[in-house]
Design an enzyme around this catalytic site. Structure first.
Site, PDB file in Angstrom:
ATOM      1  N   ASP B 130      38.003  41.804  46.428  1.00  0.00           N
ATOM      2  CA  ASP B 130      38.970  40.490  46.127  1.00  0.00           C
ATOM      3  C   ASP B 130      40.034  40.835  45.118  1.00  0.00           C
ATOM      4  OD1 ASP B 130      37.353  39.828  48.199  1.00  0.00           O
ATOM      5  OD2 ASP B 130      37.045  37.784  47.326  1.00  0.00           O
ATOM      6  N   LYS B 196      43.845  35.203  50.429  1.00  0.00           N
ATOM      7  CA  LYS B 196      42.843  34.230  49.794  1.00  0.00           C
ATOM      8  C   LYS B 196      43.541  33.467  49.146  1.00  0.00           C
ATOM      9  CE  LYS B 196      38.518  34.527  46.608  1.00  0.00           C
ATOM     10  NZ  LYS B 196      37.716  35.497  46.071  1.00  0.00           N
ATOM     11  N   LYS B 232      40.766  33.225  53.626  1.00  0.00           N
ATOM     12  CA  LYS B 232      39.705  32.735  52.562  1.00  0.00           C
ATOM     13  C   LYS B 232      39.846  31.861  51.713  1.00  0.00           C
ATOM     14  CE  LYS B 232      36.192  34.388  49.350  1.00  0.00           C
ATOM     15  NZ  LYS B 232      35.814  35.670  48.678  1.00  0.00           N
TER      16      LYS B 232
END
Lengths: 527, 298
Positions: B130, B196, B232
């Site tokens: 991430d 995300k 996400k």
């Protein structure tokens, strides 16, 4: 689509090709559909379980008129005809409702006349209190009213719960506030102030039954008038429930009278010599008859008309497209398209036309059509068999005229009841009937334009002038277009937004007079 | 690439419309189970310990020991330092190890440091990385540099999947969220990579509106290329009800294909607890009183 996998799409979303501009949009979309490789799959991988509204409402076997604070008897010794009101979602009878005769109308007008002197003399703040009471009681019984509205009219419970009934309460609250402040609504008045007009006859349609009753009754009462209201033939139940509420809050008898019936009842009411004001919301055809009748009466009957529309929704290529798609959906499929200001003519700038149509097609796959009492239903039942027939006629006419029809076909429509899949036509010409006539159903006519001038002239090229929508990210364009559109209500980057504080009404054959807001009081006072 | 504008009023209205869906009985049960399977069970605190991560991993594999039919979560999300611990604790399970990297959460480090950070996390066994974008470069208009940095990070990930954190709370407008989404996707994300919303360290974190804008970017990329990118939302999703709202939004924006942990995740620490509580209530027929306790800590 696997047999086309080697063919590159010609114009795709977010990547706008201009090579398609010389083709009619129907041609373009047809070709793209045949070469598209990647489809979103809106299936039932995670289907929503049924979510039926659980509130049950009591509905009497029969209803009489509400005159002078009391319900009249139906059938019985007094005789009198009646008719059935049915649930359009399952074609079952809900109740028997009295068919108002000239005699019934006469009694109602007499009651309203008798109640007038005392009601108009009541201190304004006391009138306001009655309206506040009505508003609060409507809020308290909101769920019941929403369920009843959906049962009788076919609109999704989600809409009657979240849109119709909250707006009904808001209209009463809003106008309650005006009751003792009329001198500020009409500044510069002498000692007499704003006088009520008198007995107001009000004839309302079936698309927003209780909301239309609120639009009419609330300002009339706030200004000191008394009322005889005739709800639509197919949707009388919520107005009758409102009558119950009037009695419940001890509204003086005769201030609000409700006479149910069909067109003949409305005609008798409009022709009655005892009324001082006539307000009508409904078709342009009937509106014209009423205007003629008012002129022939020659007694200065005041008239406001809120009639049909064929409102343009104009999308420029610099608009936020996904949000414009929501506006299109909200504009034409809200309340099954049974909306006088529905955005039924879509004008899309040519460069983005195929993109918009494609996105609309995708978006429509997640519209849920079906049981109006299911909380997840987006598009409910068509209000009546007759209206469904009319819509289906237009679908046939559109195809015969050469336009290409797209119908959302996500889920099978219920077997019983009156349902119509949300639809749109591409390849529509200005001369087509589907581009000119009000369909009053979930049917959109898509047309294209190249320049703002063209959009304006085509948008204004209609006998109607009720509403319009403009979609662009550019503020200056919003103001330029909005000032040149001939429509009573213009929404910019949104559609079908209503508020009690905002006046509503039309130009040309969409009628005259305004309802809602401070302006809506004007029809109910003598200055 | 065409710049796409987003109108906030209507986007928010659309996002709010998903919260009106009524998800009951069998749909609720299925939705909550899906939410469990889509959870990136996260702990990103300075005080994180190996012990806490091991306990979280046990929870990740069997979220509800009383009900073995409840699926494992998608991944454990930790700082690079704890990747090895998580990897060992999850050995033999299908739960992925996701590691934040690239100088998370600020990203205010030289590119070389950020790329090294990424490589170390991958070498330690992270299945997913991430990353954070450089908001400074993006907001100052140096989008080409942001593009290059994402591409370089993607390369550093090797076979690990990449999730690009836009930190939407610092981008503020939907126009910029859309632009950053398009930029990240174009910078070389491949199938099953993600965009995300947030680090969870900046408010506001994930919102329905922001996530909708990102879903739309992913949808348009798919329609254009056929490549499926995941989304996400992270931070601020705490209740089972919220999770169902997001799932409705995914279903109605991207369709059935995205209703899988491979393409949609919740970055959350306390969400799992509420989802399991609600599943427990459903199991008990809604009749049994369940004391509230933190199952993720238990």
């Amino acid at each position: 689509m696997t047999d086309h996998e080697n063919i590159e799409p010609k114009a795709t979303i977010g990547d706008l090709s201009h090579e398609t501009v010389d083709e009619p949009i129907a041609e373009t979309t047809r070709r793209e559909r045949s070469v598209r490789k990647h489809e979103l799959n809106f299936g039932d991988a995670w289907d929503y379980a049924p979510a039926p509204e659980s509130v049950k409402v009591n509905i009497d076997a029969s209803y009489g008129h509400f005159i002078n604070g009391e319900f009249t008897k139906v059938g019985g010794g007094g005789g009198g005809k009646s008719f059935a009101t049915i649930n359009p979602a399952n074609e079952q009878k809900l109740a028997e409702v009295a068919l108002g005769t000239a005699k019934d109308v006469d009694r109602a007008v007499a009651a309203a006349s008798a109640a007038l002197p005392k009601w108009r003399k009541l201190p304004a703040k006391e009138r306001g209190k009655f309206l506040f009471r009505l508003a609060r009681r409507i809020q308290e019984r909101a769920r019941e009213l929403a369920v009843l509205e959906t049962l009788d009219g076919g609109k999704p419970i989600k809409e009657s719960r979240d849109v119709d009934i909250p707006l009904v309460a808001q209209h009463f609250f809003y106008n309650a506030g005006w009751a003792d402040k009329l001198q500020y609504a009409f500044p510069g008045l002498g000692a007499g102030g704003a006088e009520p007009v008198g007995v107001c006859a009000q004839i309302i349609p079936w698309n927003f039954p209780l909301l239309m009753a609120a639009w009419k009754i609330a300002p009339a009462l706030a200004c000191g008038n008394t009322v005889v209201l005739k709800p639509a033939e197919t949707t009388p139940l919520t107005a009758l429930r409102l009558a119950e509420i009037c009695a419940e809050i001890d509204l003086p008898p005769g201030v609000v009278n409700i006479v149910t019936g069909d067109g003949s009842t409305g005609a008798a009411l409009a022709a009655h010599s005892g009324i001082h004001k006539l307000a009508f919301t409904g078709s342009t055809e009937v509106g014209k008859k009423l205007a003629k009748l008012a002129a022939e009466r020659g007694d200065g009957l005041r008239l406001t008309l809120e009639l049909g529309g064929k409102s343009p929704n104009i999308i420029f290529e610099d608009a936020s497209i996904d949000q414009a798609i929501e506006g299109i959906i909200q504009g034409i499929y809200f309340n099954q398209g049974h909306v006088c200001c529905a955005g039924s003519r879509l004008f899309v700038q040519e460069g983005i036309a195929s993109d918009v149509v494609e996105r609309l097609r995708i978006r429509m796959q997640s519209l849920r059509v079906g049981d109006p009492m299911d909380k997840n239903t987006d598009v409910g039942a068509i209000n009546s068999k007759g209206q469904l027939q009319k819509i289906e006629d237009y679908l046939r006419i559109g195809e015969e005229e050469g336009a290409e029809l797209f119908r959302a076909n996500g889920r099978a429509l219920p077997d019983k009841g009156y349902f119509c899949a949300p639809s749109f036509f591409t390849g529509v010409q200005q001369s087509h009937r589907i581009a000119q006539e009000e369909i009053f159903g979930p049917v959109l006519a898509v047309q294209t334009f190249r320049t703002p001038e063209e959009a304006l002239s085509r948008a204004n090229n209609t006998p109607y002038g009720l509403a319009a929508g403009v979609w662009t990210d550019k503020g200056s364009k919003v103001f330029e277009i909005a000032t040149k559109l001939k429509a009573g209500v213009i929404w910019c980057n949104t559609y079908n937004q209503f508020d009690a504080a905002s006046p509503f009404g039309g130009f040309k054959e969409s009628g005259f007079g305004r309802e809602g807001g401070m302006q809506g009081l004007r029809a109910y006072v003598r200055l | 690439m065409k710049t796409i504008t987003v109108d906030r009023v209507m986007a928010d209205q659309r996002a709010a419309s998903f919260t009106k869906r009524s998800i009951k009985t069998s749909a609720k049960d299925a939705g909550l189970r899906l939410a469990v399977a889509m959870t990136d069970l996260t702990t990103l605190e300075g005080k994180d310990s190996a012990e806490k991560v091991r306990s979280l991993c046990a929870k990740a594999i069997h979220p509800e020991p009383k009900d073995p039919t409840i699926p494992a979560v998608a991944a454990i999300c930790v700082y690079p330092q704890l990747v090895q611990t998580a990897k060992r604790a999850l050995a033999g399970s299908k739960v992925h190890v996701a590691s934040v990297a690239t100088g998370f959460p600020s990203g205010q480090y030289p590119l070389k440091v950020r790329l090294d950070d990424t490589k170390r996390a991958v070498e330690a066994g992270a299945d997913e990385i991430d990353m954070v974008i450089s908001r400074g470069l993006f907001l100052s208009g140096q989008r080409g540099k942001v593009f290059d940095e994402i591409a370089a990070t993607k390369e550093a990930c090797g076979s690990a999947h990449l999730k690009v954190i836009l930190e939407t709370g610092e981008l503020e407008t939907y126009d910029l969220v859309r632009a950053a989404s398009d930029l990240a996707i174009a910078a070389g994300l491949t199938e099953y990579d993600f965009i995300k919303t947030s680090t969870g360290k900046v408010q506001p974190a994930a919102t329905m509106g922001v996530t909708l804008v990102m879903l739309e970017a992913v949808r348009d990329h798919y329609l254009r290329t056929g490549v499926k990118i995941g989304v996400k939302p992270a931070g601020g999703i705490r209740t089972a009800k919220q999770a169902l709202h997001y799932l409705v939004m995914v279903k109605e924006t991207l369709g059935d294909d995205w209703l899988t942990p491979e393409l949609f995740r919740f970055g959350a620490s306390s969400l799992l607890n509420d989802v399991l509580m609600q599943l427990g209530k459903l199991r008990a027929g809604g009749k049994q009183y369940l004391a509230s306790y933190d199952v993720t800590e238990a």
